[in-house]
Design a protein around this motif. Structure first.
Motif, PDB file in Angstrom:
ATOM      1  N   ASP A 564       0.734  -1.374   0.087  1.00  0.00           N
ATOM      2  CA  ASP A 564      -0.118   0.064  -0.031  1.00  0.00           C
ATOM      3  C   ASP A 564       0.943   1.427  -0.226  1.00  0.00           C
ATOM      4  O   ASP A 564       0.539   2.247  -0.651  1.00  0.00           O
ATOM      5  N   PHE A 565       1.973   1.360   0.735  1.00  0.00           N
ATOM      6  CA  PHE A 565       2.933   2.418   0.927  1.00  0.00           C
ATOM      7  C   PHE A 565       3.640   2.815  -0.496  1.00  0.00           C
ATOM      8  O   PHE A 565       3.457   3.964  -0.837  1.00  0.00           O
ATOM      9  N   GLY A 682       6.521  15.801  -1.464  1.00  0.00           N
ATOM     10  CA  GLY A 682       6.040  14.687  -0.898  1.00  0.00           C
ATOM     11  C   GLY A 682       6.514  13.334  -0.691  1.00  0.00           C
ATOM     12  O   GLY A 682       6.577  12.585   0.427  1.00  0.00           O
ATOM     13  N   ALA A 683       7.447  13.275  -1.766  1.00  0.00           N
ATOM     14  CA  ALA A 683       8.224  12.019  -1.560  1.00  0.00           C
ATOM     15  C   ALA A 683       9.499  12.196  -0.605  1.00  0.00           C
ATOM     16  O   ALA A 683       9.680  11.214   0.047  1.00  0.00           O
ATOM     17  N   GLU A 684      10.037  13.454  -0.625  1.00  0.00           N
ATOM     18  CA  GLU A 684      11.017  13.757   0.715  1.00  0.00           C
ATOM     19  C   GLU A 684      10.454  13.558   2.000  1.00  0.00           C
ATOM     20  O   GLU A 684      11.378  12.952   3.061  1.00  0.00           O
ATOM     21  N   ASN A 688      11.833  10.516   4.729  1.00  0.00           N
ATOM     22  CA  ASN A 688      12.452  10.948   5.933  1.00  0.00           C
ATOM     23  C   ASN A 688      11.503   9.948   7.364  1.00  0.00           C
ATOM     24  O   ASN A 688      12.195   9.719   7.985  1.00  0.00           O
ATOM     25  N   LEU A 689      10.409   9.369   6.839  1.00  0.00           N
ATOM     26  CA  LEU A 689       9.727   8.510   7.677  1.00  0.00           C
ATOM     27  C   LEU A 689      10.374   7.106   7.625  1.00  0.00           C
ATOM     28  O   LEU A 689       9.918   6.617   8.669  1.00  0.00           O
ATOM     29  N   GLN A 690      10.626   6.924   6.486  1.00  0.00           N
ATOM     30  CA  GLN A 690      10.953   5.509   6.100  1.00  0.00           C
ATOM     31  C   GLN A 690      12.383   5.193   6.018  1.00  0.00           C
ATOM     32  O   GLN A 690      12.733   3.742   5.972  1.00  0.00           O
ATOM     33  N   LYS A 691      13.222   6.043   5.880  1.00  0.00           N
ATOM     34  CA  LYS A 691      14.661   5.715   5.722  1.00  0.00           C
ATOM     35  C   LYS A 691      15.139   4.763   6.936  1.00  0.00           C
ATOM     36  O   LYS A 691      16.247   4.198   6.391  1.00  0.00           O
TER      37      LYS A 691
END
Length: 702
Positions: A564-565, A682-684, A688-691
């Motif tokens: 989904d992500f 939006g991608a950045e 930052n949430l997923q890195k």
């Protein structure tokens, strides 16, 4: 616009046509404009005419357009003041202005400039309280442009047109109004005879055209320059022969004696005739030796200079020696000068060789200094002395003495085509042919490599002094010489040489890293311009969603939440997994493989694992995706690559080199493209949430 208004006036508040607008608003507009052009844009050199004109057009639209939105906006400005006007009141007027610009100027470059300047000024001036933050005026997307080269900007292309061009344009669905496309098709079809039925045909025909003409220019330029160099060396050797040195001394004495007779007024006609006959008896070689030893190697000119006179500023001697030359053998006295010194044709031929063999741009070659060549253990360093904002970025190129070895481009010279004149020999000739000019040039030109002697009105070099050819004169002469070298097939300015050579490299290799190396670029954004070719652009038109799903599935097979992500439809997940396996088998070296189980290096139906051939494989096609999720995946994938390069051995990471290059290229392209700035933002944020839990690390088992 009122053409009678002073060009120096930049006060919008003083313009009568805008009197219906609130004075306070206009004064604030003036202050913001002044700050914008002087500090934000720094238009000291370029001027602010274009910016002023576009903003003036916007304001006059507001006061002259009797639409509901503009009438309401002006009423609000005058009643409550600009600081209290609502966001929507401004936005409605901006939308109306955009429609007006498109209706008036179409959707071309002019309209785009009107909108882009206002868009930039909107953001700047919001901080000054002229209008609310967040106002937008949507820009216009320019049609895709091709990289400029001798296939797109060839003045010598057939003027009558080729009937087949129309059918190719229609068959391939090309832009019939794009002159670049017409130039390219006309040039390559008439020169190569290749029938264009597909994009592969177009790539092949373009490569043939570029390769054949670059080689033709290089080979023919060398032939002609070698003849000029031979005459140059022969003239110097002849002038230094003992007998000619003695003759030169005699001519010098005769000319001094003649000058004394003229000054005193006692010389008879018979005596003058005797002197003339003696000088003529010594022939061209004797006169050339006199020029070389007693006139500093520069033939007198029909010129008189009161300021900074040089020896060659001698109108009387020029006239006298010119007549002697014609009597001696019908020669022009300028021919003697051209044997000793650099002339415009020799300069252009030398530049042709330097452009092709170094892949330097026009200004880097034109601004070379006389001491630009440095040798170190058989390797020659060519120092680029082009004026740059940051001179620490001055480039130093490497070159070999043998022009056939380790070429920076993809041209191959074998057999009877082998070259004999490399960059070092060309530079040495130029140093010799300009050595006398450098002694006579004005201070700011005394170290220039390219100097010719001609009369010009340039404020820094007014008069008859050695100077570099102006950009305009050089471009005009260059196009004529190129047409001559290619037997009329190509006529382009100097800038097209580097462009054409690097485009050929891009088409043959499809390898941005190779093009980046040839151009000595420090980032992929500079290289990207050379990769814009019509046929390559077609190759981007793939099933991008399928490609993206497959790559995402490759690294998320064990993380259901990531489906989904990443924006993958669950109904497509299994198909994506199968696609991922194919991509994994093809190693996915930074490009999309059109068919990983039908490659040229494996049996049909067998998954290809020959990743070392990817850079030049015909199945290799680069892909960039500009959606938010795709940009996110690029950021995560790039972070994983950087971490893997730090953690794993060079041998393990060798096959991922191109991935790294393409990711850097993609990220740079996203950040430069204003049309995708919201997707990038939006991608950045998601990155930052997923890195910290980067799923792409699973590719390397990290």
């Amino acid at each position: 616009m009122n053409r009678n208004r002073s060009k120096k006036s930049r006060k919008f508040s003083d313009i009568k046509e805008l009197k219906s607008l609130d004075k306070s608003f206009l004064r604030c507009f003036d202050e913001s404009f002044e700050e914008y052009v002087s500090k934000t844009l720094n238009t000291t050199i370029t001027g602010d005419d274009a910016i002023y004109s576009r903003l003036y057009t916007f304001l006059t639209f507001l006061v002259s357009k009797n639409s509901q939105s503009t009438i309401r906006l002006i009423r609000k400005l005058n009643s409550v003041g600009h600081a209290e006007v609502a966001h929507l009141d401004w936005q409605f007027s901006l939308d109306a202005y955009r429609e007006h610009v498109i209706k008036t100027y179409g959707k071309g470059t002019n309209a785009k400039n009107y909108l882009s300047i206002l868009s930039s000024f909107l953001k700047h001036s919001a901080s000054n309280g002229i209008w609310p933050h967040g106002l937008r005026i949507k820009g216009l997307k320019s049609p895709p442009r091709l990289a400029r080269s001798m296939v797109t900007n060839n003045v010598a292309r057939p003027k009558e047109g080729i009937p087949e061009v129309e059918s190719v344009i229609n068959e391939l669905g090309l832009d019939s109004d794009n002159n670049q496309i017409r130039s390219m098709l006309s040039s390559v079809m008439s020169a190569t005879g290749v029938k264009i039925k597909s994009t592969d045909d177009l790539i092949r025909a373009t490569c043939v055209f570029l390769n054949d003409n670059l080689k033709l220019i290089r080979i023919n330029a060398e032939k002609r320059l070698r003849t000029i160099i031979a005459k140059h060396l022969l003239a110097i050797r002849s002038a230094n022969k003992k007998q000619n040195i003695e003759i030169a001394a005699k001519i010098h004495e005769l000319l001094l004696y003649r000058e004394e007779l003229v000054s005193s007024g006692v010389g008879s006609t018979l005596k003058f005739q005797e002197i003339t006959l003696l000088i003529e008896s010594y022939g061209i070689d004797g006169l050339s030796a006199y020029i070389y030893h007693y006139q500093e190697g520069v033939v007198p000119r029909d010129s008189v200079e009161k300021k900074e006179p040089r020896r060659y500023h001698n109108r009387k001697l020029y006239s006298y020696l010119s007549r002697r030359c014609r009597v001696m053998g019908g020669n022009l006295i300028i021919d003697i000068n051209n044997h000793f010194n650099l002339h415009s044709e020799a300069q252009i031929l030398a530049q042709c060789i330097l452009y092709i063999d170094t892949s330097n741009n026009e200004s880097s070659i034109r601004y070379l200094n006389s001491d630009c060549l440095v040798e170190n253990e058989g390797v020659y360093h060519l120092i680029d002395n082009k004026n740059r904002a940051n001179m620490s970025k001055r480039r130093i190129g490497l070159t070999k003495a043998d022009p056939n070895e380790e070429r920076i481009d993809v041209l191959v010279f074998e057999g009877c085509e082998r070259l004999r004149l490399g960059v070092p020999k060309v530079i040495r000739y130029l140093q010799s042919a300009t050595s006398r000019y450098r002694n006579m040039a004005k201070d700011h030109n005394q170290n220039r490599l390219f100097l010719t002697l001609y009369k010009n009105q340039n404020k820094n070099n007014s008069g008859y002094f050695p100077a570099p050819l102006s950009a305009g004169a050089s471009t005009k002469s260059f196009a004529k010489v190129i047409a001559d070298l290619t037997h009329g097939a190509v006529q382009v300015p100097p800038s097209m040489m580097r462009q054409s050579s690097m485009q050929l490299t891009a088409l043959l290799t499809k390898d941005p890293l190779r093009v980046m190396k040839q151009g000595r670029h420090t980032n992929m954004s500079s290289t990207s311009a050379y990769l814009q070719h019509l046929a390559l652009n077609f190759n981007y038109e793939l099933d991008i969603r399928k490609f993206q799903n497959s790559l995402e599935a490759l690294v998320t097979m064990q993380i259901d939440e990531f489906v989904d992500f990443a924006g993958i439809d669950r109904s497509d997940y299994l198909a994506s997994v199968e696609g991922a396996k194919k991509i994994l088998n093809s190693q996915f070296g930074g490009v999309y493989c059109t068919d990983p189980i039908d490659g040229p290096y494996t049996k049909k139906g067998q998954a290809c694992n020959k990743v070392e051939f990817c850079p030049t494989c015909t199945n290799r096609r680069p892909v960039l995706v500009a959606s938010k999720h795709s940009i996110l995946n690029t950021l995560l994938w790039n972070a994983a690559l950087e971490y893997a390069f730090d953690q794993l051995s060079e041998a393990e990471m060798m096959k991922w080199q191109l991935w790294k290059v393409f990711n850097n290229y993609a990220i740079d392209a996203y950040r430069r493209n204003q049309d995708v700035r919201f997707e990038l933002s939006g991608a950045e944020t998601l990155f930052n949430l997923q890195k910290d839990e980067n799923p792409y690390l699973k590719v390397f088992n990290l």
